[in-house]
Design a protein around this motif. Structure first.
Motif, short mmCIF file in Angstrom:
data_model
loop_
_atom_site.label_atom_id
_atom_site.label_comp_id
_atom_site.label_asym_id
_atom_site.label_seq_id
_atom_site.Cartn_x
_atom_site.Cartn_y
_atom_site.Cartn_z
N ASN A 12 4.34 33.42 -8.37
CA ASN A 12 3.13 32.86 -8.09
C ASN A 12 3.51 31.41 -8.03
N GLU A 13 4.68 30.76 -8.62
CA GLU A 13 4.64 28.96 -8.58
C GLU A 13 5.51 29.13 -7.08
N ILE A 14 6.65 30.21 -6.75
CA ILE A 14 7.19 30.12 -5.62
C ILE A 14 6.44 30.36 -4.53
N ILE A 15 4.55 31.14 -4.94
CA ILE A 15 4.09 30.61 -3.85
C ILE A 15 2.98 29.59 -3.53
N ASP A 54 1.49 24.70 -0.98
CA ASP A 54 1.88 23.55 -0.65
C ASP A 54 2.51 22.50 0.57
N SER A 55 3.74 22.99 0.27
CA SER A 55 4.66 22.78 1.76
C SER A 55 4.46 22.54 3.20
N ILE A 56 3.47 23.21 3.32
CA ILE A 56 3.17 23.77 4.34
C ILE A 56 2.60 22.31 5.11
N PRO A 57 1.68 21.89 4.87
CA PRO A 57 1.28 20.38 5.75
C PRO A 57 2.36 19.37 5.98
N TYR A 58 3.20 19.26 5.28
CA TYR A 58 4.77 18.70 5.36
C TYR A 58 5.62 19.21 6.51
N LEU A 59 5.14 20.66 6.11
CA LEU A 59 6.71 21.27 7.02
C LEU A 59 5.68 21.49 8.88
N ILE A 60 4.62 21.11 8.70
CA ILE A 60 4.07 21.11 10.34
C ILE A 60 4.49 19.32 10.89
N ILE A 61 3.85 18.91 9.11
CA ILE A 61 3.25 17.20 9.70
C ILE A 61 4.57 16.63 10.34
N CYS A 62 5.11 16.60 9.58
CA CYS A 62 6.33 15.87 9.51
C CYS A 62 7.32 16.13 10.65
N PRO A 63 7.86 17.20 11.11
CA PRO A 63 8.49 17.20 12.29
C PRO A 63 7.99 16.57 13.44
N SER A 92 0.57 10.30 -0.28
CA SER A 92 2.28 11.21 -0.54
C SER A 92 2.56 12.01 0.81
N LEU A 93 2.14 12.31 1.35
CA LEU A 93 2.09 13.08 2.71
C LEU A 93 2.04 12.51 4.14
N GLY A 94 1.50 11.25 4.22
CA GLY A 94 1.43 10.02 5.37
C GLY A 94 2.35 8.89 4.89
N ILE A 95 3.41 9.21 3.96
CA ILE A 95 4.53 8.35 3.39
C ILE A 95 5.55 9.03 4.02
N ALA A 96 5.40 10.56 3.59
CA ALA A 96 7.33 10.96 4.41
C ALA A 96 6.31 11.39 5.62
N ALA A 97 5.41 11.53 6.89
CA ALA A 97 5.46 11.60 7.42
C ALA A 97 5.79 10.51 8.57
N ALA A 98 5.64 9.16 8.12
CA ALA A 98 6.05 7.50 8.81
C ALA A 98 6.78 7.72 8.18
N ALA A 99 8.45 8.72 7.03
CA ALA A 99 10.08 8.52 7.74
C ALA A 99 10.58 9.11 8.43
#
Length: 267
Positions: A8-11, A16-25, A216-223
């Protein structure tokens, strides 16, 4: 039991990581596109929607990301001596007021209506920006006073657009300042950065005050966006511009299909 909890923790972690995996690239691609051809917002903003971020949060978080990138490019233009002091001082309040108004207006639009509006705004903006356009300044000389007044009007009107929506603001400003304010391209570029930074800060302030930013998402995307911009600056050539247009079209098509699917599902 422990294995079940770990699963459950892994899922949850990957969810939670999906938005980062899509948005950051895609934010990196947007930065590359901005450096090569302009119009990176046509990629970064749909990325937030594709990742499932609600419309107002998507606009606010995208604004946070763009503010970082604009700050860096503005500083580079100031150091290079492309920013004239008097036009900048006159245009900043107009840009700030216009963008604040635009951001306040968009926050009063319901998420459902905003989603439908963006469904039409994104393709329309993309079609306009992908057309061949001339950035040659008007040959008629303007007095400094006329040039500044035209710049202030441009900052106010396009500022409202940037606060409400955003993609293509830089290109719209350059077109307006060269064709309407009769500025030289280098001068228009410098003033565009100052105005764009002002509109970003104003819009971001409104979005933060309404809790419409995921920091957190905005700063990661900015980098990632800054990294993409850095790489893209080394690939400024015609073939790269054509490739960027194809990327824009692909991302907008994905966004269009996703939003249409959600709208049909809600009927």
């Amino acid at each position: 039991m422990n294995s079940f909890l770990q699963l459950n923790e892994i899922i949850a972690f990957f969810s939670d990581s999906i938005p980062y995996l899509i948005i950051c690239p895609l934010a990196a691609v947007a930065g590359f596109v901005d450096a090569v051809a302009g119009g990176g917002g046509l990629i970064s903003l749909p990325a937030f929607f594709i990742a499932g971020v609600p419309p107002h949060l998507a606009l606010g978080t995208n604004k946070l990301m763009s503010t970082f990138g604009t700050s860096i490019s503005t500083w580079r233009y100031i150091k290079a001596g492309y920013v004239s002091f008097l036009p900048a001082v006159c245009c900043i309040p107009c840009a700030f007021a216009g963008s604040s108004l635009g951001a306040i207006l968009v926050l009063h639009v319901s998420a459902a209506y905003l989603k439908v509006m963006l469904l039409f705004l994104l393709p329309a903006t993309a079609c306009f920006l992908m057309r061949k356009r001339s950035l040659s300044a008007n040959t008629e000389n303007f007095s400094v006073q006329k040039m500044i007044v035209a710049g202030m009007i441009s900052a106010s009107v396009i500022g409202i657009y940037d606060g409400f929506y955003g993609p293509g603001t830089g290109i719209f400003l350059i077109l307006s300042l060269t064709l309407l304010a009769h500025m030289r391209l280098a001068q228009a570029n410098g003033l565009t950065k100052i105005i764009n930074l002002s509109t970003d800060v104003a819009g971001l302030t409104v979005f933060i005050s309404s809790d419409s930013v995921i920091f957190s998402l905005g700063i990661a995307a900015a980098a990632f966006n800054i990294a993409g911009n850095y790489v893209g600056s080394g690939f400024f050539k015609l073939r790269g511009q054509n490739g960027c247009r194809l990327v824009m079209i692909a991302v907008i098509c994905i966004f269009f299909v996703k939003v249409m699917y959600e709208i049909v599902g809600e009927l």
